[in-house]
Design a protein around this motif. Structure first.
Motif, PDB file in Angstrom:
ATOM      1  N   VAL A   1      -0.685   4.091  -5.963  1.00  0.00           N
ATOM      2  CA  VAL A   1      -1.454   3.260  -6.518  1.00  0.00           C
ATOM      3  C   VAL A   1      -0.064   2.735  -8.211  1.00  0.00           C
ATOM      4  O   VAL A   1      -0.221   1.813  -8.538  1.00  0.00           O
ATOM      5  N   GLN A   2      -0.626   4.540  -8.666  1.00  0.00           N
ATOM      6  CA  GLN A   2       0.128   3.976  -9.716  1.00  0.00           C
ATOM      7  C   GLN A   2       2.226   3.710 -10.088  1.00  0.00           C
ATOM      8  O   GLN A   2       2.134   3.000 -10.437  1.00  0.00           O
TER       9      GLN A   2
ATOM     10  N   ASN B   1       3.202  -0.090  -8.640  1.00  0.00           N
ATOM     11  CA  ASN B   1       2.295  -0.423  -9.803  1.00  0.00           C
ATOM     12  C   ASN B   1       3.105  -0.482 -11.236  1.00  0.00           C
ATOM     13  O   ASN B   1       4.061  -1.423 -11.541  1.00  0.00           O
TER      14      ASN B   1
ATOM     15  N   ASN C   1       6.804   0.719  -9.988  1.00  0.00           N
ATOM     16  CA  ASN C   1       7.970   0.724  -8.876  1.00  0.00           C
ATOM     17  C   ASN C   1       8.649   1.489  -9.514  1.00  0.00           C
ATOM     18  O   ASN C   1       9.856   1.140  -9.892  1.00  0.00           O
TER      19      ASN C   1
ATOM     20  N   GLN D   1       6.743   2.039  -2.303  1.00  0.00           N
ATOM     21  CA  GLN D   1       5.794   0.879  -2.555  1.00  0.00           C
ATOM     22  C   GLN D   1       4.967   1.029  -0.751  1.00  0.00           C
ATOM     23  O   GLN D   1       4.024  -0.562  -1.156  1.00  0.00           O
TER      24      GLN D   1
ATOM     25  N   VAL E   1      -4.151  -3.329  -8.003  1.00  0.00           N
ATOM     26  CA  VAL E   1      -2.776  -3.125  -7.851  1.00  0.00           C
ATOM     27  C   VAL E   1      -2.238  -4.486  -8.731  1.00  0.00           C
ATOM     28  O   VAL E   1      -2.433  -5.724  -8.213  1.00  0.00           O
ATOM     29  N   THR E   2      -1.184  -4.441  -9.577  1.00  0.00           N
ATOM     30  CA  THR E   2      -0.268  -5.320  -9.965  1.00  0.00           C
ATOM     31  C   THR E   2       0.604  -5.813  -9.725  1.00  0.00           C
ATOM     32  O   THR E   2       1.997  -6.791  -9.744  1.00  0.00           O
ATOM     33  N   SER E   3       1.844  -4.907  -8.186  1.00  0.00           N
ATOM     34  CA  SER E   3       2.671  -4.989  -8.154  1.00  0.00           C
ATOM     35  C   SER E   3       2.997  -4.847  -6.706  1.00  0.00           C
ATOM     36  O   SER E   3       1.241  -5.820  -5.759  1.00  0.00           O
TER      37      SER E   3
ATOM     38  N   SER F   1      -4.645  -8.015  -8.464  1.00  0.00           N
ATOM     39  CA  SER F   1      -4.504  -8.435  -9.779  1.00  0.00           C
ATOM     40  C   SER F   1      -3.577  -9.949  -8.889  1.00  0.00           C
ATOM     41  O   SER F   1      -3.579  -9.917  -7.988  1.00  0.00           O
TER      42      SER F   1
ATOM     43  N   GLY G   1      -0.658  -9.403  -8.604  1.00  0.00           N
ATOM     44  CA  GLY G   1      -0.222  -8.264  -6.620  1.00  0.00           C
ATOM     45  C   GLY G   1      -0.349  -8.679  -5.194  1.00  0.00           C
ATOM     46  O   GLY G   1      -0.903  -9.730  -5.350  1.00  0.00           O
TER      47      GLY G   1
END
Length: 298
Positions: free
Chosen positions: A121-122, A125, A127, A136, A157-159, A185, A188
Motif C-alpha cells: 500500500v505504501q 501511494n 508510486n 501498483q 489508498v491515495t493512488s 481517499s 485513490g
C-alpha cells in the motif's frame, strides 16, 4: 606507465526493476589528462553476487543483468585495463530490485526480503519503492489458506492499487475486531478481487471507508462492524461490486453498506444476514436527497 582512467556507470535501465527483469547497465571509461586516447578492453558490472561483462566500443558499452532476488543493490563497474590504459572501478550505483507479489502474512514494514501488504500500500501511494515492494498491482504468494492480521488500519489508498488474491476461501485480510482494513481517499482507486475481508472495525465502514473509487470482484466481506454507518463499507465515491458476498456485517445504520454519494453498481452479488440497530439491515441510503445512482442486478 599506463594512462589513468575513470570508469563511470552512466545509467541502469529501468532504474528500479522487478525480480527477473532485464536491467541494462551502461558505462564509460575515460582516459584522464594529460594522457589522450580511447580505452579498449572489457568492463564487468557486479553487485557482488551477479555480474555481466561487455567489451568497450569507443570508450563505452553496456551489459544486462536479470537480478534473481529482491532488495537494494550497489552496482560497481570494473575496467580491467589494456596495454595502454590502467584499470579502474566506478563509484557504487544504487539499484532497487522489487516485487509485485505480496509473499508474507506478517504486517510489517522492514527490509527483510519479503513484500508485505502494508508495504505494498505504501509503495502504491508513493508510486515508487518501499523496501522490497514497488508496484501498483499485486498478487499474493503465500502458503494457503492464509490470514493477514493487521496490527492497525492500513494507510489510506491515495493512488491506484489493485490486489488480486488466490481466492476468497484461500486468503483473508482481518482487522482482528480492532481496526478498519482499508480507506480510500478522494484521489485513490482501490480494486480488490478473490479475497476475504473480515473482522474489520471502524466508526464508519467496518472494512472499507471509500471516498475515492472502489471495485470489488469475487470478494467476501464478513463479520465486519461499524459503530455508526456501513458495517462493511461506507461509500462517498463510485462503487462497483460484482460476484461478491457481504454477510454477517453489523452497524447502527446500513448493516452491509452505507451509500452516501458517488453511485453504486451491484451485480450478481449476495447480501445476507447483515443487521443494523436502527435502519438498513443490508443497505442504507445515507444521503437525502442522494446524489448518486443505484444499479442492482441479480
Amino acid at each position: 606507465e599506463r594512462a589513468i582512467t575513470t570508469t563511470t556507470i552512466t545509467s541502469d535501465t529501468p532504474d528500479g526493476s522487478f525480480v527477473g527483469q532485464d536491467v541494462t547497465i551502461a558505462f564509460s571509461v575515460a582516459i584522464q589528462a594529460p594522457s589522450v586516447g580511447t580505452a579498449t578492453g572489457t568492463v564487468t558490472v557486479s553487485d557482488g553476487t551477479q555480474s555481466c561483462s561487455s567489451a568497450l566500443t569507443d570508450g563505452s558499452g553496456s551489459c544486462t543483468i536479470a537480478f534473481a532476488s529482491r532488495g537494494p543493490r550497489n552496482l560497481v563497474a570494473t575496467y580491467g585495463g589494456d596495454g595502454y590504459a590502467a584499470g579502474s572501478a566506478s563509484v557504487p550505483e544504487g539499484h532497487d530490485v522489487f516485487t509485485a507479489t505480496i509473499d508474507t502474512t506478517d504486517d510489517v514494514v522492514a527490509l527483510d526480503g519479503f513484500c508485505s501488504l502494508r508495504e505494498a500500500v505504501q509503495a502504491a501511494n508513493a508510486n515508487g519503492v518501499v523496501n522490497e515492494c514497488g508496484y501498483q498491482a499485486y498478487t499474493f504468494d503465500a502458503p494457503t489458506p492464509a490470514t493477514i492480521t493487521l496490527e492497525s488500519a492500513l494507510p489510506p489508498v491515495t493512488s491506484n492499487l489493485t490486489l488480486t488474491g488466490p481466492g476468497a476461501s484461500l486468503l483473508t485480510i482481518s482487522g482482528d475486531d480492532a481496526a478498519r482494513l482499508f480507506g480510500v481517499s478522494a484521489t485513490g482507486h482501490l480494486a480488490l478481487s478473490d479475497l476475504t475481508l473480515a473482522q474489520g472495525l471502524g466508526d464508519e465502514g467496518g472494512a472499507i471507508a471509500n471516498y475515492g473509487t472502489l471495485s470489488l470482484v469475487r470478494t467476501v466481506l464478513t463479520e465486519n462492524e461499524a459503530t455508526s454507518y456501513g458495517g462493511a463499507i461506507i461509500s462517498y465515491g463510485p462503487l462497483t461490486i460484482q460476484a461478491s458476498t457481504l454477510s454477517n456485517n453489523t452497524a447502527m445504520e446500513g448493516g452491509a453498506l452505507d451509500l452516501e454519494s458517488g453511485g453504486a453498481t451491484i451485480t450478481a452479488s449476495t447480501l445476507s444476514d447483515n443487521s443494523a440497530v436502527d435502519v438498513g439491515g443490508a443497505i442504507w441510503n445515507g444521503s437525502n436527497p442522494w446524489d448518486g445512482l443505484w444499479h442492482i442486478y441479480t
